[in-house]
Design a protein around this motif. Structure first.
Motif, PDB file in Angstrom:
ATOM      1  N   VAL A 115       0.836  -1.208   0.000  1.00 21.49           N
ATOM      2  CA  VAL A 115       0.000   0.000   0.000  1.00 21.49           C
ATOM      3  C   VAL A 115       0.867   1.252   0.000  1.00 21.49           C
ATOM      4  O   VAL A 115       0.589   2.231  -0.708  1.00 21.49           O
ATOM      5  CB  VAL A 115      -0.955  -0.009   1.213  1.00 21.49           C
ATOM      6  N   VAL A 116       1.946   1.227   0.793  1.00 23.63           N
ATOM      7  CA  VAL A 116       2.845   2.382   0.839  1.00 23.63           C
ATOM      8  C   VAL A 116       3.531   2.590  -0.515  1.00 23.63           C
ATOM      9  O   VAL A 116       3.687   3.723  -0.990  1.00 23.63           O
ATOM     10  CB  VAL A 116       3.888   2.214   1.958  1.00 23.63           C
ATOM     11  N   VAL A 117       3.930   1.495  -1.163  1.00 25.96           N
ATOM     12  CA  VAL A 117       4.540   1.598  -2.493  1.00 25.96           C
ATOM     13  C   VAL A 117       3.515   2.104  -3.510  1.00 25.96           C
ATOM     14  O   VAL A 117       3.841   2.903  -4.401  1.00 25.96           O
ATOM     15  CB  VAL A 117       5.119   0.237  -2.923  1.00 25.96           C
ATOM     16  N   TRP A 118       2.280   1.643  -3.398  1.00 26.16           N
ATOM     17  CA  TRP A 118       1.209   2.134  -4.276  1.00 26.16           C
ATOM     18  C   TRP A 118       1.019   3.638  -4.107  1.00 26.16           C
ATOM     19  O   TRP A 118       0.817   4.377  -5.066  1.00 26.16           O
ATOM     20  CB  TRP A 118      -0.083   1.398  -3.963  1.00 26.16           C
ATOM     21  N   ARG A 119       1.101   4.117  -2.851  1.00 25.75           N
ATOM     22  CA  ARG A 119       0.990   5.547  -2.601  1.00 25.75           C
ATOM     23  C   ARG A 119       2.150   6.300  -3.261  1.00 25.75           C
ATOM     24  O   ARG A 119       1.976   7.373  -3.833  1.00 25.75           O
ATOM     25  CB  ARG A 119       0.992   5.794  -1.090  1.00 25.75           C
ATOM     26  N   CYS A 120       3.345   5.714  -3.184  1.00 28.53           N
ATOM     27  CA  CYS A 120       4.507   6.315  -3.832  1.00 28.53           C
ATOM     28  C   CYS A 120       4.310   6.361  -5.342  1.00 28.53           C
ATOM     29  O   CYS A 120       4.670   7.348  -6.001  1.00 28.53           O
ATOM     30  CB  CYS A 120       5.762   5.524  -3.469  1.00 28.53           C
ATOM     31  N   PHE A 121       3.734   5.311  -5.892  1.00 33.36           N
ATOM     32  CA  PHE A 121       3.459   5.241  -7.332  1.00 33.36           C
ATOM     33  C   PHE A 121       2.517   6.358  -7.773  1.00 33.36           C
ATOM     34  O   PHE A 121       2.725   7.008  -8.808  1.00 33.36           O
ATOM     35  CB  PHE A 121       2.877   3.864  -7.661  1.00 33.36           C
ATOM     36  N   LEU A 122       1.488   6.625  -6.973  1.00 33.57           N
ATOM     37  CA  LEU A 122       0.539   7.672  -7.320  1.00 33.57           C
ATOM     38  C   LEU A 122       1.123   9.062  -7.105  1.00 33.57           C
ATOM     39  O   LEU A 122       0.883   9.976  -7.896  1.00 33.57           O
ATOM     40  CB  LEU A 122      -0.739   7.510  -6.491  1.00 33.57           C
TER      41      LEU A 122
END
Length: 357
Positions: A115-122
């Motif tokens: 989830v944290v990596v997904w946030r970084c992606f966005l």
């Protein structure tokens, strides 16, 4: 200077108490997350992916604290008279409840890190290049986490989590998880700070920006991992006081990120709203009480402060009397004034009205 440590049974008792406290916070955040994503959603449809992730992490966190209570009851009540007492029971890492607990902790960590990596992606505009290293670190953490679980299940001869055979797997897992969160924290914090900095704002908003950055980057989880890794490599039983509550933090931090995304309070949302506000303020004419708006968007009051008086243009007399043309009993006539070289407009009162006066 020697580092003072506590016994294993006391460390576990303090750990389960802290985990219960964090679990209460997790319940509140999970309920708020469902309310934001379902009841207060701003989209026509419910985001099933975010709801599913939130439910999955909460279920894992619930099972984790349940297994912790089970071990607590078994160690301090049911098997308290066994040789070695509660300390010997908690040092046996191969107990099925402990193995299941470690496995759940690994899965929840992987989901939370994702989830944290997904946030970084966005945050980085859906750029895979910026998230490539964190994604590889998450995969490596998953391999070490499941390998650690297998070694714990086969570790009847290891009566400590600090055994050399387990240190390789545990140390690798904790180090990779810490590296993942540190990299993502730095990437998200830098990008979020840059985007929120564009929004400007008063002093009160600065604290709000800091709060967004702390939550959105997973900084809380990174600080907890630093404490966990430090205590583990020092070989202290105090490590358990941090290790068990982290099982709840792996669900708390991603849930807070999901709530921010659902409320549209992330750095992307704040910056986009600020950009729209700027565009509207630049494109729409500005009207103020008592002021007229000029063609370039500035008010007459603004022009009066910046333009010298002798260069200002005044409205012609025609515009003043044009509103009175339709008034009853009045007539308007125009004639050329040879002295001024311009056409003048005069108001003519009918004869009958002059006679009446």
């Amino acid at each position: 200077m020697a580092v003072t440590d506590i016994t294993l049974d006391r460390a576990y008792l303090a750990a389960i108490w802290l985990e219960t406290l964090f679990y209460g916070m997790n319940i509140v955040l999970f309920s708020s997350c469902l309310y934001v994503l379902i009841a207060r959603r701003r989209t026509p449809r419910v985001n099933r992916y975010l709801v599913g992730i939130a439910v999955l992490m909460f279920c894992f966190s619930t099972c984790h604290v349940f297994l912790g209570f089970y071990r607590l009851i078994m160690g301090f009540i049911v098997l308290r008279n066994q040789p070695g007492g509660p300390a010997a029971f908690f040092s046996d890492v191969s107990i099925p409840a402990n193995v299941a607990k470690v496995g759940l902790h690994t899965v929840n960590s992987i989901v939370g890190d994702s989830v944290v990596v997904w946030r970084c992606f966005l945050v980085w505009g859906r750029s895979w290049k910026m998230c490539l290293i964190p994604m590889l670190l998450v995969c490596a953490s998953a391999i070490c986490g499941f390998g650690q679980t297998v070694y714990f299940a086969r570790g009847q001869k290891y009566h400590s989590a600090f055994a050399p055979a387990l240190v390789r797997w545990n140390g690798s897992l904790f180090s990779l998880s810490l590296a993942t969160n540190m990299v993502v924290t730095i990437l998200v914090a830098l990008r979020a700070w840059h985007m929120l900095r564009l929004s400007g704002g008063a002093a009160g908003f600065r604290y709000f920006k800091i709060l967004i950055i702390i939550i959105e980057s997973g900084m809380i989880y990174s600080v907890a991992l630093i404490c966990e890794v430090t205590l583990y490599f020092l070989g202290l039983n105090s490590f358990y006081i941090v290790y068990d509550p982290i099982g709840q933090l792996t669900g708390i931090v991603p849930t807070m990120i999901i709530i921010l995304a659902g409320l549209e309070l992330t750095s992307n949302d704040v910056q986009s709203r600020f950009s729209r506000t700027q565009q509207l303020s630049l494109s729409a004419p500005r009207f103020r009480p008592g002021n007229t708006t000029t063609t370039d968007g500035s008010t007459a009051a603004d022009d009066a402060r910046s333009i010298p008086l002798d260069t200002m243009q005044f409205a012609s007399v025609d515009s003043t009397f044009s509103k009175r043309k339709s008034a009853p009993g009045l007539a308007v006539d125009k004639f050329d004034d040879p002295e001024l070289g311009e056409t003048k407009t005069v108001l003519i009162t009918p004869l009958d009205e002059r006679t009446a006066e």
